[in-house]
Design a protein around this motif. Structure first.
Motif, mmCIF file in Angstrom:
data_model
loop_
_atom_site.group_PDB
_atom_site.id
_atom_site.type_symbol
_atom_site.label_atom_id
_atom_site.label_comp_id
_atom_site.label_asym_id
_atom_site.label_seq_id
_atom_site.Cartn_x
_atom_site.Cartn_y
_atom_site.Cartn_z
ATOM 1 N N THR A 129 2.052 2.104 7.899
ATOM 2 C CA THR A 129 1.587 3.166 7.009
ATOM 3 C C THR A 129 1.128 2.633 5.664
ATOM 4 N N SER A 130 0.030 3.169 5.158
ATOM 5 C CA SER A 130 -0.390 2.883 3.789
ATOM 6 C C SER A 130 0.301 3.849 2.838
ATOM 7 N N ILE A 131 0.457 3.430 1.587
ATOM 8 C CA ILE A 131 1.206 4.219 0.605
ATOM 9 C C ILE A 131 0.378 4.427 -0.653
ATOM 10 N N ILE A 132 0.417 5.662 -1.166
ATOM 11 C CA ILE A 132 -0.056 5.961 -2.513
ATOM 12 C C ILE A 132 1.162 6.376 -3.316
ATOM 13 N N ALA A 133 1.420 5.687 -4.430
ATOM 14 C CA ALA A 133 2.628 5.939 -5.215
ATOM 15 C C ALA A 133 2.280 6.052 -6.691
ATOM 16 N N THR A 134 2.901 7.029 -7.352
ATOM 17 C CA THR A 134 2.635 7.289 -8.762
ATOM 18 C C THR A 134 3.789 6.823 -9.644
ATOM 19 N N GLY A 135 3.476 6.298 -10.823
ATOM 20 C CA GLY A 135 4.479 6.025 -11.843
ATOM 21 C C GLY A 135 5.658 5.200 -11.350
ATOM 22 N N ASP A 136 6.857 5.780 -11.442
ATOM 23 C CA ASP A 136 8.077 5.074 -11.060
ATOM 24 C C ASP A 136 8.248 4.938 -9.553
ATOM 25 N N GLU A 150 6.500 -5.228 7.490
ATOM 26 C CA GLU A 150 5.888 -4.914 8.776
ATOM 27 C C GLU A 150 5.552 -3.435 8.920
ATOM 28 N N VAL A 151 6.212 -2.572 8.155
ATOM 29 C CA VAL A 151 5.982 -1.131 8.319
ATOM 30 C C VAL A 151 4.952 -0.592 7.340
ATOM 31 N N ILE A 152 4.504 -1.432 6.401
ATOM 32 C CA ILE A 152 3.595 -0.979 5.356
ATOM 33 C C ILE A 152 2.269 -1.716 5.449
ATOM 34 N N ASP A 153 1.177 -0.971 5.308
ATOM 35 C CA ASP A 153 -0.162 -1.542 5.349
ATOM 36 C C ASP A 153 -0.659 -1.779 3.919
ATOM 37 N N LYS A 154 -1.534 -0.950 3.424
ATOM 38 C CA LYS A 154 -2.059 -1.093 2.066
ATOM 39 C C LYS A 154 -1.224 -0.249 1.093
ATOM 40 N N MET A 155 -1.293 -0.605 -0.200
ATOM 41 C CA MET A 155 -0.597 0.169 -1.225
ATOM 42 C C MET A 155 -1.522 0.420 -2.397
ATOM 43 N N ILE A 257 4.456 -10.552 -2.305
ATOM 44 C CA ILE A 257 3.738 -9.645 -1.419
ATOM 45 C C ILE A 257 2.290 -10.111 -1.240
ATOM 46 N N ASP A 258 1.833 -10.128 0.026
ATOM 47 C CA ASP A 258 0.441 -10.511 0.284
ATOM 48 C C ASP A 258 -0.357 -9.358 0.904
ATOM 49 N N HIS A 259 0.164 -8.142 0.779
ATOM 50 C CA HIS A 259 -0.549 -6.959 1.247
ATOM 51 C C HIS A 259 -1.677 -6.601 0.274
ATOM 52 N N SER A 260 -2.633 -5.812 0.751
ATOM 53 C CA SER A 260 -3.682 -5.307 -0.131
ATOM 54 C C SER A 260 -3.068 -4.301 -1.105
ATOM 55 N N MET A 261 -3.296 -4.514 -2.406
ATOM 56 C CA MET A 261 -2.745 -3.621 -3.428
ATOM 57 C C MET A 261 -3.830 -3.250 -4.425
ATOM 58 N N TYR A 262 -3.802 -1.978 -4.826
ATOM 59 C CA TYR A 262 -4.780 -1.468 -5.775
ATOM 60 C C TYR A 262 -4.061 -0.639 -6.837
ATOM 61 N N ILE A 263 -4.647 -0.607 -8.028
ATOM 62 C CA ILE A 263 -4.129 0.236 -9.106
ATOM 63 C C ILE A 263 -5.252 1.136 -9.614
ATOM 64 N N ASN A 283 0.572 -10.834 -9.674
ATOM 65 C CA ASN A 283 -0.084 -10.876 -8.361
ATOM 66 C C ASN A 283 -1.583 -10.674 -8.585
ATOM 67 N N GLN A 284 -2.308 -11.774 -8.617
ATOM 68 C CA GLN A 284 -3.716 -11.733 -9.009
ATOM 69 C C GLN A 284 -4.624 -11.141 -7.937
ATOM 70 N N SER A 285 -4.067 -10.818 -6.773
ATOM 71 C CA SER A 285 -4.892 -10.189 -5.732
ATOM 72 C C SER A 285 -5.013 -8.679 -5.931
ATOM 73 N N ILE A 286 -4.254 -8.116 -6.877
ATOM 74 C CA ILE A 286 -4.322 -6.676 -7.146
ATOM 75 C C ILE A 286 -5.676 -6.325 -7.752
#
Length: 314
Positions: A129-136, A150-155, A257-263, A283-286
């Motif tokens: 599953t991919s996750i969208i998370a706000t703030g805290d 293993e259970v998380i895709d992109k964040m 973490i080496d998953h795809s991450m965006y802010i 994490n410079q891949s963000i």
């Protein structure tokens, strides 16, 4: 002397009863509209209590994690959930202690929520599953990914909490404050004073929204209700939050973490450039993207702009 003592006891009793009645009225007024009631509400029976969630749409699974401030709930994503459901199987949850989920009298921590998210994905969603998370909630997603990647895709994080603030631990003063808030009657009265509609309006207009006219009565009513339904129990998660028990140092996890991450971040939010730079430093891949003319709750203030970015990234 006995007469004076009796008078003091009587006055104390009257004052305590009066405060108790004020508390009851506050909870009744705050929840009378039943804004959070929804036929789509489902409940996951977790070991520490029931977690309310909704499911909508088809496609790749997407889990939405709301902020941990007072009154937060899945309502936070109400302006974007239908659009997301056009391409995704979207799950919104109320964290334990928030919204319509159970609110047990416990100390709420980052690690409690990390385990709840991992268990929810495994037992309810059943797919990566991919996750969208706000703030805290962003640090919770980071730690969950580090613990069981293993259970998380992109964040994707929307205005994530400052790493510096996450490093602050409970002090003697905050432990005393938590004890005070947790106490019956007086602690409940203090909580009620801090979660009035006027409090939310002021906070939203100063911290969460760039355009104050975007702070609608619907938004205020939902936050007030979420902070008082079904009764005073939401004060326990509130006490853990303001007294730093939900904080956790995420630097080590963020580095590994080496998953795809965006802010996504509100361009007008105070100190947001420093906050975002700190995440990228570890994490410079963000990848980072700004939402113009918004602050903390940009997905409520400018949902179309947020959806446009999410569709590109996820």
């Amino acid at each position: 002397m006995n007469k004076k003592l009796g008078t003091v006891i009587a006055l104390t009793g009257i004052a305590t009863f009066t405060i108790h009645m004020i508390n009851r009225v506050q909870f009744s007024v705050s929840t009378v509209k039943n804004n959070l009631g929804c036929p789509n509400n489902k409940y996951y029976e977790w070991r520490f209590g029931k977690i309310r969630y909704t499911k909508k749409g088809t496609g790749t699974p997407l889990l939405l994690l709301h902020d941990l401030t007072a009154g937060s709930s899945g309502f936070e994503f109400s302006a974007i959930v239908d659009s997301l459901a056009e391409k995704h199987e979207v799950y919104t949850i109320d964290f334990l202690g928030y919204g319509l989920s159970d609110k047990p009298n416990i100390t709420y921590t980052n690690y409690l929520y990390v385990q709840s998210i991992i268990d929810f994905i495994k037992n309810v969603i059943g797919k990566k599953t991919s996750i969208i998370a706000t703030g805290d909630a962003a640090p919770i997603a980071v730690m969950a990914c580090h613990n069981d990647g293993e259970v998380i895709d992109k964040m994707l994080f929307i205005n994530p909490q400052s790493i510096n603030k996450l490093n602050q631990v409970p002090s003697k003063q905050t432990k005393l404050l938590k004890f005070l808030i947790d106490t019956p009657i007086i602690g409940t009265f203090l909580y009620n004073m801090l979660t009035r509609k006027e409090y939310f309006r002021k906070n939203f207009e100063e911290e969460c929204f760039y355009n104050s006219s975007a702070v609608t009565d619907e938004i205020l009513s939902n936050y007030v209700e979420a902070s008082h339904v079904p009764d005073f129990n939401a004060k326990f998660s509130f006490a853990s939050y303001v007294c730093r028990y939900m904080n956790a140092n995420i630097i080590h996890a963020l580095k590994e973490i080496d998953h795809s991450m965006y802010i996504l971040y509100g361009e007008m939010k105070d100190d947001i450039d420093t906050i975002v730079d700190n995440y990228v430093y570890f994490n410079q891949s963000i990848e980072t993207f700004s939402i113009p003319d918004t602050k903390q709750l940009c997905h409520l203030e400018s949902p179309n702009s947020v959806i446009e970015q999410i569709n590109i990234l996820l």
